[in-house]
Design a protein around this motif. Structure first.
Motif, short mmCIF file in Angstrom:
data_model
loop_
_atom_site.label_atom_id
_atom_site.label_comp_id
_atom_site.label_asym_id
_atom_site.label_seq_id
_atom_site.Cartn_x
_atom_site.Cartn_y
_atom_site.Cartn_z
N GLY A 338 -17.35 12.35 -1.72
CA GLY A 338 -17.42 11.86 -3.09
C GLY A 338 -18.24 10.59 -3.20
N PRO A 339 -17.92 9.75 -4.22
CA PRO A 339 -18.65 8.50 -4.43
C PRO A 339 -18.54 7.58 -3.22
CG PRO A 339 -17.30 9.06 -6.34
CD PRO A 339 -16.90 9.99 -5.24
N ALA A 340 -19.55 6.73 -3.09
CA ALA A 340 -19.57 5.81 -1.95
C ALA A 340 -18.57 4.68 -2.12
CB ALA A 340 -20.99 5.25 -1.77
N ASP A 341 -18.34 4.28 -3.37
CA ASP A 341 -17.42 3.17 -3.64
C ASP A 341 -16.26 3.73 -4.46
OD1 ASP A 341 -16.22 0.73 -3.88
OD2 ASP A 341 -17.55 0.02 -5.49
N VAL A 342 -15.08 3.73 -3.85
CA VAL A 342 -13.90 4.32 -4.50
C VAL A 342 -12.92 3.20 -4.86
CG1 VAL A 342 -11.97 5.92 -4.28
CG2 VAL A 342 -14.19 6.47 -3.24
N LEU A 343 -12.42 3.27 -6.11
CA LEU A 343 -11.44 2.31 -6.61
C LEU A 343 -10.09 3.00 -6.72
CD1 LEU A 343 -11.20 -0.63 -7.76
CD2 LEU A 343 -11.49 0.41 -10.03
N LEU A 344 -9.07 2.45 -6.03
CA LEU A 344 -7.71 3.01 -6.11
C LEU A 344 -7.02 2.44 -7.34
CD1 LEU A 344 -6.36 2.93 -2.44
CD2 LEU A 344 -7.21 4.88 -3.73
N LEU A 345 -6.67 3.31 -8.28
CA LEU A 345 -5.95 2.89 -9.49
C LEU A 345 -4.47 3.17 -9.30
CD1 LEU A 345 -8.17 4.15 -12.45
CD2 LEU A 345 -8.06 1.87 -11.43
N VAL A 346 -3.64 2.15 -9.49
CA VAL A 346 -2.20 2.29 -9.37
C VAL A 346 -1.55 1.44 -10.45
CG1 VAL A 346 -2.04 0.43 -7.66
CG2 VAL A 346 -0.22 2.14 -7.80
N ALA A 347 -0.49 1.97 -11.08
CA ALA A 347 0.20 1.25 -12.14
C ALA A 347 0.96 0.06 -11.58
CB ALA A 347 1.16 2.19 -12.88
N ASP A 349 3.79 -1.03 -12.42
CA ASP A 349 5.23 -0.82 -12.34
C ASP A 349 5.60 0.32 -11.39
OD1 ASP A 349 4.23 1.25 -13.83
OD2 ASP A 349 5.73 1.13 -15.42
N ASP A 350 4.65 0.84 -10.66
CA ASP A 350 4.89 1.97 -9.74
C ASP A 350 4.98 1.41 -8.32
OD1 ASP A 350 5.07 4.32 -8.38
OD2 ASP A 350 3.30 5.25 -9.27
N GLU A 351 6.20 1.07 -7.89
CA GLU A 351 6.38 0.45 -6.58
C GLU A 351 5.99 1.40 -5.45
OE1 GLU A 351 7.02 -2.63 -6.14
OE2 GLU A 351 7.31 -3.06 -8.26
N THR A 352 6.40 2.65 -5.55
CA THR A 352 6.06 3.62 -4.50
C THR A 352 4.56 3.86 -4.46
OG1 THR A 352 8.19 4.70 -4.86
CG2 THR A 352 6.57 5.92 -3.61
N GLY A 353 3.92 3.94 -5.64
CA GLY A 353 2.47 4.12 -5.67
C GLY A 353 1.73 2.95 -5.06
N LYS A 354 2.24 1.73 -5.30
CA LYS A 354 1.58 0.55 -4.72
C LYS A 354 1.71 0.55 -3.20
CE LYS A 354 3.56 -2.51 -7.48
NZ LYS A 354 3.86 -3.82 -8.11
N LEU A 355 2.86 0.99 -2.66
CA LEU A 355 3.00 1.08 -1.21
C LEU A 355 2.01 2.09 -0.62
CD1 LEU A 355 6.88 0.99 -0.77
CD2 LEU A 355 5.25 -0.80 -0.19
N ALA A 356 1.88 3.24 -1.30
CA ALA A 356 0.95 4.26 -0.81
C ALA A 356 -0.49 3.76 -0.89
CB ALA A 356 1.12 5.54 -1.61
N ALA A 357 -0.83 3.07 -1.99
CA ALA A 357 -2.19 2.55 -2.12
C ALA A 357 -2.49 1.52 -1.04
CB ALA A 357 -2.37 1.94 -3.51
N GLY A 358 -1.49 0.69 -0.71
CA GLY A 358 -1.67 -0.29 0.35
C GLY A 358 -1.91 0.36 1.70
N GLN A 359 -1.16 1.44 1.99
CA GLN A 359 -1.37 2.12 3.27
C GLN A 359 -2.73 2.81 3.31
OE1 GLN A 359 1.94 4.58 4.48
NE2 GLN A 359 3.44 3.18 3.58
N LEU A 360 -3.16 3.38 2.17
CA LEU A 360 -4.48 4.00 2.14
C LEU A 360 -5.58 2.96 2.36
CD1 LEU A 360 -4.26 6.59 -0.79
CD2 LEU A 360 -4.82 7.09 1.60
N ALA A 361 -5.42 1.80 1.69
CA ALA A 361 -6.43 0.76 1.85
C ALA A 361 -6.47 0.23 3.27
CB ALA A 361 -6.15 -0.37 0.86
N PRO A 370 -15.13 2.39 2.39
CA PRO A 370 -15.04 1.45 1.26
C PRO A 370 -13.97 1.89 0.26
CG PRO A 370 -17.00 2.81 1.06
CD PRO A 370 -16.40 3.13 2.40
N LEU A 371 -12.96 1.07 0.11
CA LEU A 371 -11.83 1.42 -0.76
C LEU A 371 -11.21 0.12 -1.29
CD1 LEU A 371 -10.72 4.24 -1.48
CD2 LEU A 371 -8.88 3.84 0.13
N ARG A 372 -11.07 0.02 -2.60
CA ARG A 372 -10.47 -1.16 -3.21
C ARG A 372 -9.30 -0.74 -4.11
NH1 ARG A 372 -13.55 -3.12 -6.91
NH2 ARG A 372 -14.98 -1.34 -6.99
N ILE A 373 -8.33 -1.65 -4.26
CA ILE A 373 -7.14 -1.37 -5.08
C ILE A 373 -7.25 -2.15 -6.38
CG2 ILE A 373 -4.63 -1.52 -5.22
CD1 ILE A 373 -4.51 -1.37 -2.21
N PHE A 374 -6.93 -1.46 -7.50
CA PHE A 374 -6.89 -2.11 -8.80
C PHE A 374 -5.60 -1.68 -9.51
CE2 PHE A 374 -7.62 -2.24 -13.37
CZ PHE A 374 -8.04 -3.56 -13.53
#
Length: 452
Positions: A338-347, A349-361, A370-374
């Motif tokens: 896919g795209p070269a620069d990927v932005l991880l979008l997580v709500a 108020d989503d605690e479980t989603g933020k944990l998963a996004a942190g592990q992915l990053a 290249p992966l960033r969290i927003f």
């Protein structure tokens, strides 16, 4: 998984069973609270012990006169006199709330009283009836002084009329012979007319005698001592409050389940977001699917067992770390095309989603991907503007967002010019237990190659 309509009896029973199984502590607290409310309401609603006493008003009475006598029975004079005669010394003003009257057939005034004990109820009913009779007799005697003299004169006049009529009949009867002549027939006719007048005079005299007894009132025996408190009793109100609050808790859960519009199935989430689901990943949290027990509210929720969702199936036990790591690597492998620069979008108020996004990053950093969290606000999502070769990957927990929230997120991405390359669903799992030695993980290059 969407909540099915609550029209099927099997579905309703299943949901009720889930509520009873996973919210029994909360329902028990609601039942206790309802019992306490019922006990408090008994102070206002429970009449205590009830009994009644009947008073007969002799003589002919009009309907409005009976209603007046019923009002007299609850007058302050009667109640004050009754209160003065009782050994427990109640106040006459307080008795006003405990004494009621009604008019029954046959010129009977029924006095109904309530008290805190059966003995007090019986004593109060008897005293009010006695004082009512005394006061009613007193009122009748005070107002009958002028009418008594008039009634006596009327009775004397009626008696004189009867006496004269009787003497005249006797005189005429002596002068009538035994022959059937015109004169004798006329005389007999006159005698019949005189007898009729005499009977009418006697009836009038009897009515006048009855009128002298209008003021008489009689208590029809003592009141009965009640054998138990009248409804609603303290026990009934406590039981009713507990059952009412318990059912309100169950029905409240069912309504909440019916009105819950959060998406749980992958097809529904993909349709609302307008992008495919790349993978589902497990997230180990120390508390499983429990909410953090922070602050007083969190501790109360933990105590009541309401800190975890009751509609979702029981949380599974985590697999080993290698299997979880493989799933995260598969997500990164699917992003490689896919795209070269990927932005991880997580709500936010989503605690479980933020944990998963942190592990992915973290994993992406180790693999030089290249992966960033927003973090975006769930109510009004905003997304950074797109850059060259950029895209977004949405990380969210199953059952955390409604369809409209996902649609608004997709629109925000479109407004920012960002391409939604996919979504990752997270599922909370329990830790498998004490850590055990794991086999060495594959080299990053091998894992990515095999995952592709």
């Amino acid at each position: 998984m969407e909540i099915p309509p609550l029209t099927d009896d099997t579905v309703r029973l299943a949901l009720v069973g889930q509520v009873l199984k996973r919210r029994w502590r909360l329902l028990a607290v609601l039942a206790v609270l309802g019992a306490l409310v019922g006990a408090g309401a008994s102070l206002l609603l429970s009449p205590g012990y009830k009994t009644s006493s009947s008073v007969l008003l002799q003589g002919p009475r009009q309907a409005d006169e009976l209603l007046t006598q019923a009002e007299v029975a609850t007058s302050s004079v009667v109640l004050d006199r009754a209160a003065a005669q009782l050994a427990w010394h109640p106040d006459g003003a307080d008795l006003k709330k405990q004494v009621t009257t009604s008019v029954a057939n046959g010129n009977v005034v029924t006095i109904t009283v309530s008290a805190d004990t059966a003995e007090h109820a019986q004593q109060l009913a008897d005293q009010v009836a006695q004082q009512f009779v005394k006061y009613s007799t007193q009122l009748a005697s005070n107002s009958a002084d002028a009418s008594v003299q008039l009634a006596q004169e009327q009775r004397e006049s009626l008696r004189n009329q009867v006496k004269l009529t009787t003497e005249k009949i006797s005189d005429i009867a002596k002068g009538v012979g035994g022959d059937l002549t015109v004169e004798s027939v006329q005389v007999r006719t006159q005698l019949e007319g005189l007898r009729t007048s005499l009977e009418q005079a006697i009836n009038d005299l009897n009515q006048a005698d009855l009128a002298t007894g209008i003021g008489n009132t009689v208590v029809l025996g003592p009141s009965e001592r009640p054998t138990g408190p009248a409804a609603p009793t303290l026990v009934q109100l406590v039981a009713g409050g507990a059952v009412l609050f318990f059912l309100a808790g169950v029905i409240g859960h069912l309504f909440a389940a019916r009105s819950d519009r959060r998406l749980r199935g992958e097809p529904e989430i993909a349709s609302a977001l307008g992008s495919p689901i790349l993978a589902g990943v497990d997230v180990t949290t120390p508390q499983g699917d429990r909410l953090p027990a922070t602050g007083l509210l969190g501790k109360v929720r933990r105590l009541l067992g309401s800190d975890r969702p009751w509609l979702l199936p029981p949380i599974a036990t985590s697999a080993d770390e290698v299997n979880r790591d493989i799933r995260y690597r598969r997500v990164l492998a699917r992003l490689a095309t896919g795209p070269a620069d990927v932005l991880l979008l997580v709500a936010d108020d989503d605690e479980t989603g933020k944990l998963a996004a942190g592990q992915l990053a973290e994993l992406a950093d180790r693999l030089s991907v290249p992966l960033r969290i927003f973090e975006f606000t769930a109510g009004r999502p905003t997304v950074p503007d797109a850059g060259p070769g950029s895209g977004v990957l949405v990380v969210l927990s199953a059952g955390s967002r409604t369809a409209w929230e996902l649609v608004r997120l997709a629109e925000a991405c479109a407004d920012a010019g960002q391409e939604v390359v996919g979504a990752v669903l997270t599922h909370p799992v329990r830790p498998a237990g004490p850590a055990t030695p794991e086999p060495a993980a594959e080299a990053p290059e091998k894992a990515l190659a095999g995952s592709a």
